[in-house]
Every structure is written in structure tokens, then in C-alpha cells.
Design an enzyme around this catalytic site. Sequence first.
Site, mmCIF file in Angstrom:
data_model
loop_
_atom_site.group_PDB
_atom_site.id
_atom_site.type_symbol
_atom_site.label_atom_id
_atom_site.label_comp_id
_atom_site.label_asym_id
_atom_site.label_seq_id
_atom_site.Cartn_x
_atom_site.Cartn_y
_atom_site.Cartn_z
ATOM 1 N N TYR A 11 0.686 83.994 14.418
ATOM 2 C CA TYR A 11 -0.384 83.701 13.449
ATOM 3 C C TYR A 11 -0.139 82.399 12.688
ATOM 4 O O TYR A 11 -0.903 81.429 12.820
ATOM 5 C CB TYR A 11 -0.492 84.894 12.495
ATOM 6 C CG TYR A 11 -1.347 84.724 11.267
ATOM 7 C CD1 TYR A 11 -2.584 84.076 11.312
ATOM 8 C CD2 TYR A 11 -0.934 85.260 10.051
ATOM 9 C CE1 TYR A 11 -3.366 83.960 10.176
ATOM 10 C CE2 TYR A 11 -1.722 85.158 8.915
ATOM 11 C CZ TYR A 11 -2.928 84.502 8.975
ATOM 12 O OH TYR A 11 -3.707 84.394 7.850
ATOM 13 N N THR A 114 11.418 83.645 3.632
ATOM 14 C CA THR A 114 10.590 84.692 3.035
ATOM 15 C C THR A 114 11.025 84.954 1.597
ATOM 16 O O THR A 114 12.218 84.848 1.271
ATOM 17 C CB THR A 114 10.689 86.004 3.833
ATOM 18 O OG1 THR A 114 9.989 87.041 3.131
ATOM 19 C CG2 THR A 114 12.124 86.434 4.025
ATOM 20 N N TYR A 138 15.534 92.726 7.255
ATOM 21 C CA TYR A 138 14.678 91.561 7.517
ATOM 22 C C TYR A 138 14.966 90.456 6.509
ATOM 23 O O TYR A 138 15.252 89.307 6.865
ATOM 24 C CB TYR A 138 13.203 91.967 7.467
ATOM 25 C CG TYR A 138 12.274 90.787 7.357
ATOM 26 C CD1 TYR A 138 12.196 89.839 8.376
ATOM 27 C CD2 TYR A 138 11.478 90.598 6.218
ATOM 28 C CE1 TYR A 138 11.350 88.737 8.265
ATOM 29 C CE2 TYR A 138 10.635 89.512 6.110
ATOM 30 C CZ TYR A 138 10.576 88.575 7.128
ATOM 31 O OH TYR A 138 9.746 87.492 7.017
ATOM 32 N N PHE A 166 5.423 85.274 0.293
ATOM 33 C CA PHE A 166 5.191 86.705 0.497
ATOM 34 C C PHE A 166 4.125 86.930 1.554
ATOM 35 O O PHE A 166 4.412 86.979 2.739
ATOM 36 C CB PHE A 166 4.798 87.381 -0.818
ATOM 37 C CG PHE A 166 5.944 87.625 -1.744
ATOM 38 C CD1 PHE A 166 6.920 88.567 -1.432
ATOM 39 C CD2 PHE A 166 6.068 86.921 -2.924
ATOM 40 C CE1 PHE A 166 7.987 88.805 -2.283
ATOM 41 C CE2 PHE A 166 7.127 87.147 -3.786
ATOM 42 C CZ PHE A 166 8.084 88.087 -3.466
ATOM 43 N N HIS A 184 0.119 94.822 7.365
ATOM 44 C CA HIS A 184 -0.355 94.001 6.260
ATOM 45 C C HIS A 184 -1.690 94.504 5.708
ATOM 46 O O HIS A 184 -2.557 94.957 6.459
ATOM 47 C CB HIS A 184 -0.479 92.544 6.703
ATOM 48 C CG HIS A 184 0.834 91.936 7.094
ATOM 49 N ND1 HIS A 184 0.945 90.822 7.890
ATOM 50 C CD2 HIS A 184 2.110 92.302 6.790
ATOM 51 C CE1 HIS A 184 2.218 90.518 8.064
ATOM 52 N NE2 HIS A 184 2.942 91.407 7.398
ATOM 53 N N GLY A 278 11.100 101.836 -3.943
ATOM 54 C CA GLY A 278 11.512 100.441 -4.032
ATOM 55 C C GLY A 278 10.382 99.447 -4.176
ATOM 56 O O GLY A 278 10.640 98.235 -4.197
#
Length: 319
Positions: A11, A114, A138, A166, A184, A278
Site C-alpha cells: 500500500y 513505526t 513488531y 501510526f 485496520h 494495553g
Amino acid sequence: MRVLVTGGAGYIGSVVTAALLEGGHEVTVLDDLSTGHEDAVPAGARFVRASLHDSAPVLADVRPEAVLHFAAKSLVAQSQEAPELYWENNVGGSLALLEAMRAVDCRRIVFSSTAATYGEPDQVPIPEDAPTRPTNTYGASKLAVDAMLTSYAVAHSFAAVSLRYFNVGGAAYGVGERHATETHLIPIALQVAAGSREALTVFGTDYPTPDGTCIRDYVHVTDLAAAHLLALPAPAPGEHRIYNLGSGTGFSVQEMVDAVREVTGHELPVVVGDRRPGDPARLVASSARIRDELGWAPEHTDLREIVTDAWAFAQSRRD
């Protein structure tokens, strides 16, 4: 400039590839198509199907002047269940790439990092000097590559930039978000609007935010591409810069639901679930450093514009 884009069939990588071509660069895309799509590679770019571990022959052939590195595994849940995949691909693959670059004296790189490297932040918006405490493999794997880039800059005169962000949304150059395993919020909500999912689950409505739902940062993919092109020539040899990319304010899950309802005209059924362990109430990145040093600021900040572009792409895939 001759540029190699790893993960350029994905993407973000494919949109950045299109922007590079538009800017007059000569682009080669390296992608193993494990999550990317060959038809997303823009016309005008050369495509080579290969993994990061097999990148040396590709670089020896292309002899790029710079690399934009997007190729990575990026599913948080999978990274906790099968961490070996993330250390092998994200870290081991990146090491193989850097060594392949060194072999052909290509020492300029922009890395797609990230904001997950920060974990649960002490302050929001998150600055680049915030403690890095990733809460999943990750994020840890991306942080390891950031550390690798710092050491390569010092020892081998690499000119490197890590861009931390993000969530990305919208579409550009006829390319949008599509994943075999979708996690997502925007594409999931649009799947509900399109009728391929029954409802959207909102995890928690009792957070200390104005509407009780989590607030997250979103950047339009066009703005993200612009940041990569600005970052490409920025560092000097021996320098590793780290920049956050974000809106500075963020959008709540409820605001996203409202925007999708407005843009699509669909009622968008919502199921309220429990909070996920979390999940912080608010995650927003500060972009002050890249604004001050490179002049970058997001231009497409209206949530409805981001959703409209994503919806147009989703509808084009149904035609």
C-alpha cells in the site's frame, strides 16, 4: 536518482513509488509479494520479485543511489504468536539489505519505521526523544532496525532517516489499502459499509476522551509519500535522523464511525466490545521536528477526505 523501493508492491510503498516516478526518479521495486500485489506496482517502475534476504543480486544489478525500505511483516498479533517471523524478516532481512547496499556503495536509506516503537507513552503528542518501550515484537523488530541504522551511519557513513507513524489512510495514484488479513479501522469500517462484514466492533467506549472511544493518529498516504521524498536527500553521510509523522491531534474511533457513515451513506452497525488489554486512550505523534527541519506538515487533515479517498478506491475494486 536511481532508487530501489523494497515493499513497493504494498500500500504505502506503491504510492511512494508513484510519487518518485512523478518526481523523475528511476525506480526499481523489490517485493516478494507475500502481502503485496504486483498490479499495485506503478507503470514505469521495474519490478523484481525477491525477498530481502535475496536482495544482493538485485542491488548489484540496479546499483541504486538510494533505498526506500518498506518491506516488513506488520501484524501485531502475529508478531506475538510467531515472533521468529519478525526477527527473521524485519531484522534479518534488513541486515541483509544493508550489507547488500554496502557492497555496491549505496549508503542512503529512508526506513519506514513505526510509532509502535514507543509503546505506551508518558506524554502525548509523542516526541522523538520519548522513551522507546515497544509492547509487541513488531514494534521491537522495527526499533532494532532503527538501532542498526544508527550504527551503520556511525561505522559505515550511511545517510539514514527513520520515519515513525501510526495509521495511514486514503488512496492516491489509483492505489489504496487492501490486505488479506485486515486489521485496520478504516478498511474494516468500509467493508461493513460495502456489505462484506456485518458490523464494526468498537473496543471500549469508556476511555477518558471526549466521546469515550480511543483516539488514534491518521496521516493521508499522500502526505506520507511527500514526507519520504523530503527525507530522501536530507541526512548527511554519518547521520541517522528520526522523524515522527502525525496529525498532532488524532481522531477518535467514534469520529471515524461518523465520517464513514457520512461518506458512504451507510448506517454502519456497531457492536461495543470490551477494551483490548494495553490499548492506551490516546496515541498521537508530534511532527514538530520534521516540520521545523524539513518543512513537512500534513495537508490532507480532514477525516472525511481520508475516508472519501479510501471509499473511492474500495468501490473501484468492486467494479
